[in-house]
Each structure stands twice: as C-alpha cells, then as structure tokens.
Design a protein around this motif. Structure first.
Motif, PDB file in Angstrom:
ATOM      1  N   ARG A 141       0.695  -1.290   0.073  1.00 58.52           N
ATOM      2  CA  ARG A 141       0.143  -0.043  -0.119  1.00 58.52           C
ATOM      3  C   ARG A 141       1.035   1.202   0.053  1.00 58.52           C
ATOM      4  N   ALA A 142       1.811   1.252   0.767  1.00 58.97           N
ATOM      5  CA  ALA A 142       2.652   2.607   0.817  1.00 58.97           C
ATOM      6  C   ALA A 142       3.339   2.826  -0.608  1.00 58.97           C
ATOM      7  N   PRO A 143       3.901   1.716  -0.992  1.00 64.09           N
ATOM      8  CA  PRO A 143       4.511   2.235  -2.679  1.00 64.09           C
ATOM      9  C   PRO A 143       3.424   2.644  -3.388  1.00 64.09           C
ATOM     10  N   LEU A 144       2.234   1.986  -3.370  1.00 62.38           N
ATOM     11  CA  LEU A 144       1.163   2.319  -4.113  1.00 62.38           C
ATOM     12  C   LEU A 144       0.853   3.706  -4.052  1.00 62.38           C
ATOM     13  N   GLN A 145       0.764   4.032  -2.781  1.00 61.69           N
ATOM     14  CA  GLN A 145       0.237   5.532  -2.298  1.00 61.69           C
ATOM     15  C   GLN A 145       1.536   6.618  -2.904  1.00 61.69           C
ATOM     16  N   LEU A 146       2.501   6.344  -2.644  1.00 64.92           N
ATOM     17  CA  LEU A 146       3.779   6.929  -3.397  1.00 64.92           C
ATOM     18  C   LEU A 146       3.488   7.277  -4.721  1.00 64.92           C
ATOM     19  N   LEU A 147       3.410   6.199  -5.437  1.00 64.49           N
ATOM     20  CA  LEU A 147       3.339   6.139  -6.786  1.00 64.49           C
ATOM     21  C   LEU A 147       1.923   7.244  -7.335  1.00 64.49           C
TER      22      LEU A 147
END
Length: 176
Positions: A141-147
């Motif tokens: 979720r965190a990398p998706l949010q950063l993306l």
C-alpha cells in the motif's frame, strides 16, 4: 516465511492492480483509438479513472470503509459517503481545463490526508482488501500511495513535470 498467513480472500490483491491498470489505460488505449490529440492528457485521465474507482468504492463497499476508521470517528458512514463524493468531484475536475489544477491539488491532499485510515486499518487488521494482512500490507500500500502522489504531482500539475497542458491554451468549458 515470518509466520505470515497470506489468505487472498478472493480479491485482496486485485485493488492495487486495478488502480495501476486504470492509471495507465488511457495511455495505451488512446493511440489505439487514434486519440493522439488527447495523448498529453492520458495520464491525467488515468488518474481521473482511478478517482472514479475510489469514489465508487465508497458507495458499494461502505461498511468496509467504515471499518477502516477509528471508533472515535464521528458519523463514520456519512464521512465515507462525503469522501466518496469528494473523490467523484476530483475525478470530474481532472477532466476539465478550468478545474484541473484545483482537482489535482485536491487529489494530492486526499492521498496524503486519507492515508492514516489505511495505516489504522492495516495495524488493526480491519477494512477492505489486504488490510486484514496487518502491517505487512503496507509493503504494498505505501509504494502504491507514493506512486499515486508522484503521478498526481508529475502528470497533473503544470510545471512539475510532464503536465504539458496549459489552462489558458484551451477553452475553460471544454471537457477532455
């Protein structure tokens, strides 16, 4: 493997994949449909599609969204509906020259301000999708949010990157 149980519960990992698919769909579809004139806006339109998806989720999976909020949240169901409405307005705003900058700024704000609900859901194993996995879900979720934050900033706000549209170059009332 760290004693983690990965039970997909049907569609747990589908949501992040759908989001990435929606973000990139216009970029790949527009040239195939000969919409080359819209290609500079394909990434903006992809974010608009993602926000439509987010908005719909608030109305069709309301209970799961309510579970993602702390118990002390006042009127959580109403809050879920209002945030879903807000995300729909952001999607519409991204499609108009006149409101695109404000909508992109609103998208950035929601991505940052709503992320604590994802943290709460992951640490409490509640809510939708992979949040039941607990904190390990944040590795996805965190990398998706950063993306999503980067995508919004780079592609949807002029002067920050590839946002090569200019609000004054086209009529304010046209939808793209």
């Amino acid at each position: 493997m760290l004693g983690l149980k990965f039970n997909l519960n049907g569609l747990t990992m589908l949501t992040p994949m759908v989001i990435v698919f929606l973000l990139t769909l216009p970029r790949w579809l527009y040239p195939l449909c000969r919409f080359r004139k819209l290609l500079p806006l394909a990434y903006v339109h992809g974010l608009a599609l993602a926000y439509v998806f987010f908005s719909i989720g608030h109305f069709v999976a309301t209970e799961g969204m309510v579970e993602m909020l702390p118990a002390w949240t006042p009127m959580p169901r109403l809050l879920v509906y209002l945030t879903g409405l807000l995300e729909g307005i952001i999607a519409a705003g991204l499609l108009t020259n006149r409101w695109r900058r404000l909508a992109a700024t609103g998208a950035l704000a929601t991505l940052i301000l709503f992320f604590p609900a994802n943290l709460y859901a992951a640490f409490n194993h509640t809510g939708l999708g992979g949040h039941q996995w607990g904190p390990v879900y944040l590795l996805i979720r965190a990398p998706l949010q950063l993306l999503l934050v980067y995508w919004t900033w780079y592609f949807c706000l002029p002067g920050n990157g590839r946002a090569d549209w200019t609000p004054s170059a086209q009529p304010d009332n046209r939808m793209l």
